[in-house]
Design a protein around this motif. Structure first.
Motif, short mmCIF file in Angstrom:
data_model
loop_
_atom_site.label_atom_id
_atom_site.label_comp_id
_atom_site.label_asym_id
_atom_site.label_seq_id
_atom_site.Cartn_x
_atom_site.Cartn_y
_atom_site.Cartn_z
N LEU A 50 0.80 -1.23 0.00
CA LEU A 50 0.00 0.00 0.00
C LEU A 50 0.84 1.28 0.00
O LEU A 50 0.53 2.22 -0.74
N PRO A 51 1.93 1.37 0.78
CA PRO A 51 2.71 2.62 0.77
C PRO A 51 3.33 2.94 -0.59
O PRO A 51 3.68 4.11 -0.85
N LEU A 52 3.48 1.93 -1.45
CA LEU A 52 4.09 2.16 -2.76
C LEU A 52 3.07 2.52 -3.84
O LEU A 52 3.46 2.89 -4.96
N LEU A 53 1.79 2.42 -3.54
CA LEU A 53 0.78 2.62 -4.57
C LEU A 53 0.76 4.04 -5.14
O LEU A 53 0.56 4.20 -6.35
N PRO A 54 0.94 5.09 -4.34
CA PRO A 54 0.99 6.43 -4.96
C PRO A 54 2.09 6.54 -6.01
O PRO A 54 1.87 7.08 -7.10
N TRP A 55 3.28 6.01 -5.69
CA TRP A 55 4.39 6.04 -6.65
C TRP A 55 4.06 5.23 -7.88
O TRP A 55 4.26 5.68 -9.02
N ALA A 56 3.54 4.02 -7.70
CA ALA A 56 3.23 3.15 -8.83
C ALA A 56 2.14 3.75 -9.72
O ALA A 56 2.20 3.65 -10.95
N ARG A 102 -0.99 10.28 5.77
CA ARG A 102 -0.48 10.74 4.47
C ARG A 102 -1.21 10.06 3.33
O ARG A 102 -1.55 10.69 2.31
N LEU A 103 -1.45 8.75 3.47
CA LEU A 103 -2.14 8.02 2.42
C LEU A 103 -3.59 8.47 2.30
O LEU A 103 -4.13 8.56 1.18
N ARG A 104 -4.22 8.76 3.42
CA ARG A 104 -5.59 9.27 3.35
C ARG A 104 -5.64 10.63 2.66
O ARG A 104 -6.55 10.90 1.86
N GLN A 105 -4.67 11.47 2.94
CA GLN A 105 -4.64 12.78 2.29
C GLN A 105 -4.42 12.62 0.79
O GLN A 105 -5.03 13.32 -0.02
N TRP A 106 -3.53 11.71 0.42
CA TRP A 106 -3.31 11.41 -1.00
C TRP A 106 -4.60 10.93 -1.65
O TRP A 106 -4.96 11.36 -2.76
N ASP A 107 -5.34 10.07 -0.97
CA ASP A 107 -6.58 9.54 -1.51
C ASP A 107 -7.60 10.66 -1.74
O ASP A 107 -8.25 10.72 -2.79
N ASP A 162 -6.92 13.95 -2.01
CA ASP A 162 -6.41 14.91 -3.00
C ASP A 162 -6.61 14.40 -4.43
O ASP A 162 -7.00 15.16 -5.32
N THR A 163 -6.34 13.12 -4.66
CA THR A 163 -6.44 12.60 -6.02
C THR A 163 -7.90 12.44 -6.47
O THR A 163 -8.17 12.39 -7.67
N ALA A 164 -8.83 12.41 -5.53
CA ALA A 164 -10.24 12.38 -5.91
C ALA A 164 -10.61 13.66 -6.66
O ALA A 164 -11.56 13.67 -7.47
N GLY A 165 -9.87 14.73 -6.42
CA GLY A 165 -10.13 15.98 -7.12
C GLY A 165 -9.86 15.90 -8.61
O GLY A 165 -10.35 16.74 -9.38
N GLY A 166 -9.09 14.90 -9.05
CA GLY A 166 -8.83 14.73 -10.47
C GLY A 166 -9.92 13.99 -11.21
O GLY A 166 -9.87 13.86 -12.44
N VAL A 167 -10.92 13.50 -10.51
CA VAL A 167 -12.04 12.79 -11.13
C VAL A 167 -13.12 13.80 -11.49
O VAL A 167 -13.54 14.60 -10.67
N ASP A 168 -13.57 13.76 -12.74
CA ASP A 168 -14.62 14.67 -13.19
C ASP A 168 -16.01 14.16 -12.86
O ASP A 168 -16.93 14.94 -12.62
N ARG A 169 -16.18 12.85 -12.88
CA ARG A 169 -17.50 12.28 -12.59
C ARG A 169 -17.34 10.94 -11.89
O ARG A 169 -16.67 10.05 -12.40
N PHE A 170 -17.94 10.84 -10.72
CA PHE A 170 -17.94 9.58 -9.97
C PHE A 170 -19.24 8.83 -10.25
O PHE A 170 -20.33 9.42 -10.28
N ILE A 183 -16.23 11.03 2.49
CA ILE A 183 -14.77 11.02 2.47
C ILE A 183 -14.21 12.03 1.46
O ILE A 183 -13.26 12.77 1.76
N TYR A 184 -14.81 12.10 0.27
CA TYR A 184 -14.28 12.95 -0.79
C TYR A 184 -15.04 14.26 -0.95
O TYR A 184 -14.59 15.16 -1.66
#
Length: 373
Positions: free
Chosen positions: A73-79, A146-151, A153-161, A175-176
């Motif tokens: 899980l800690p490597l998923l943002p990088w991957a 940190r991982l929750r904040q990443w999760d 923050d990246t939700a902001g890149g989704v235009d439609r859920f 959450i988002y």
């Protein structure tokens, strides 16, 4: 920069579960779209998926990583950042973890079919960590914020859920802070048939990954307490512990192919869903087989199981589950197999395909013409 029209993104391709059944439909509608993924185990998914160009992250190059990806899980943002998502005009992600975090280029569109915000980070984090070592738990306390904040923050890149249930849509809002459309996942009712009354056997059935949050231990405890026979189909990290809890009426079958699962669905007394699922396809598969359901009355089951198709228990306790099994015994003759199958048909595969196709067309995505493979 030259871009390609559309890419599909899926967390990992390591087996055929409910999420991969959904991916098959997207893959059929978008036959030219590559599939970006963090981990790809060749041959583990259907031909429908494998025939697409599959682009995996660097994690997939390591055999050890492919076998232990859930611990990375800690490597998923990088991957996720290593996926070439910026090469496409439209991203369509199917995500329960990291796929929705793919980085789009400026001006591109991202549509996310969200199975759930990552369970590992949010509502089920304690469940996953409970049986971990002290060192892992200590590391998680440092990494989780940190991982929750990443999760988030990246939700902001989704235009439609698009959420798989009202239950998941509420979690996305909580959450988002985002609204979501709802399209229920598909149940391929053609894979299931109603058995003759004489072929129905006197046992209960669980079909599940054997992981802690799935609550299979609760189904085992309830059947231990009542002496009822229970067949468990599935495999996973919790298998050894579950075997240690099982009494003489519990039978573990391990992984089974689709035709065996379909036969067990059709011939069980009732299907048991002992956990709080985000949606839960297996109860609907049981209904498509004409069999009723005993379910924990929380989560997505509240949107698919009704008084006419099953029995709820209110609390995740042995006592509550035992009471529900007893109620099922009392009401067993009340459930009509044909009516159960008709209820499941409202979630059938063609319904899902039509709704997904309409949504993608609404977003301007060019699909394969109807009637063509």
């Amino acid at each position: 920069m030259t871009t390609r029209p559309v890419a599909l993104i899926h967390d990992w391709l390591t087996g055929m579960r409910g999420g991969e059944r959904c991916l098959e439909v997207f893959a059929e509608l978008l036959p030219g779209a590559p599939i970006l993924t963090l981990i790809h185990e060749p041959g583990s998914v259907s031909d429908c998926i494998e025939k697409h160009e599959i682009i995996a992250s660097p994690l997939s190059r390591s055999r050890a990583a492919r076998r232990n990806y859930r611990k990375l899980l800690p490597l998923l943002p990088w991957a996720t950042r290593k996926l070439p998502a910026a090469d496409y005009d439209v991203l369509v992600s199917l995500s329960h973890c990291a796929a929705k975090a793919a980085t789009k280029r400026p001006g591109a569109k991202h549509i996310s079919y969200c199975f759930t915000p990552a369970r590992y980070l949010w509502d089920h984090a304690d469940t996953y960590l409970r049986r971990s070592s002290a060192a892992v738990r200590a590391a998680a306390r440092l990494l989780l914020p940190r991982l929750r904040q990443w999760d988030v923050d990246t939700a902001g890149g989704v235009d439609r859920f698009i959420a798989i249930s009202e239950y998941v849509a509420e979690r996305i809002r909580r959450i988002y802070g985002r609204d979501a459309d709802i399209i229920y996942p598909p149940v391929d009712t053609s894979r299931f048939t109603i058995a003759a009354d004489s072929d129905v056997r006197d046992h209960y059935l669980v079909v599940s990954a054997l992981t802690p949050y799935k609550g299979v231990d609760l189904a085992i405890a309830a059947c231990n307490a009542t002496g009822k026979r229970l067949i468990v189909i599935g495999k996973g990290e919790d298998e050894r512990r579950l075997h240690s809890l099982a009494g003489p009426t519990i039978e573990f079958r391990g992984w089974q192919p689709d035709h065996v699962v379909a036969d067990e669905m059709a011939t069980c007394r009732a299907f048991v869903l002992p956990c709080e699922e985000d949606f839960g396809i297996t109860p609907l598969e049981a209904m498509a087989s004409g069999r009723p359901v005993v379910a924990l009355g929380r989560g997505g089951a509240c949107e698919t199981v009704t008084a006419a198709t099953g029995v709820f228990f209110d609390e995740p306790s042995t006592e509550s589950a035992v009471a529900a099994l007893q109620t099922m015994d009392e009401r067993h003759g009340d459930f009509d197999p044909v009516s159960l199958r008709a209820h499941a048909a409202s979630f059938d595969l063609p319904v899902f395909r039509q709704r997904i196709a309409a949504l993608l067309r609404e977003e301007g995505v060019v699909l394969v013409p109807e009637g063509q493979p």
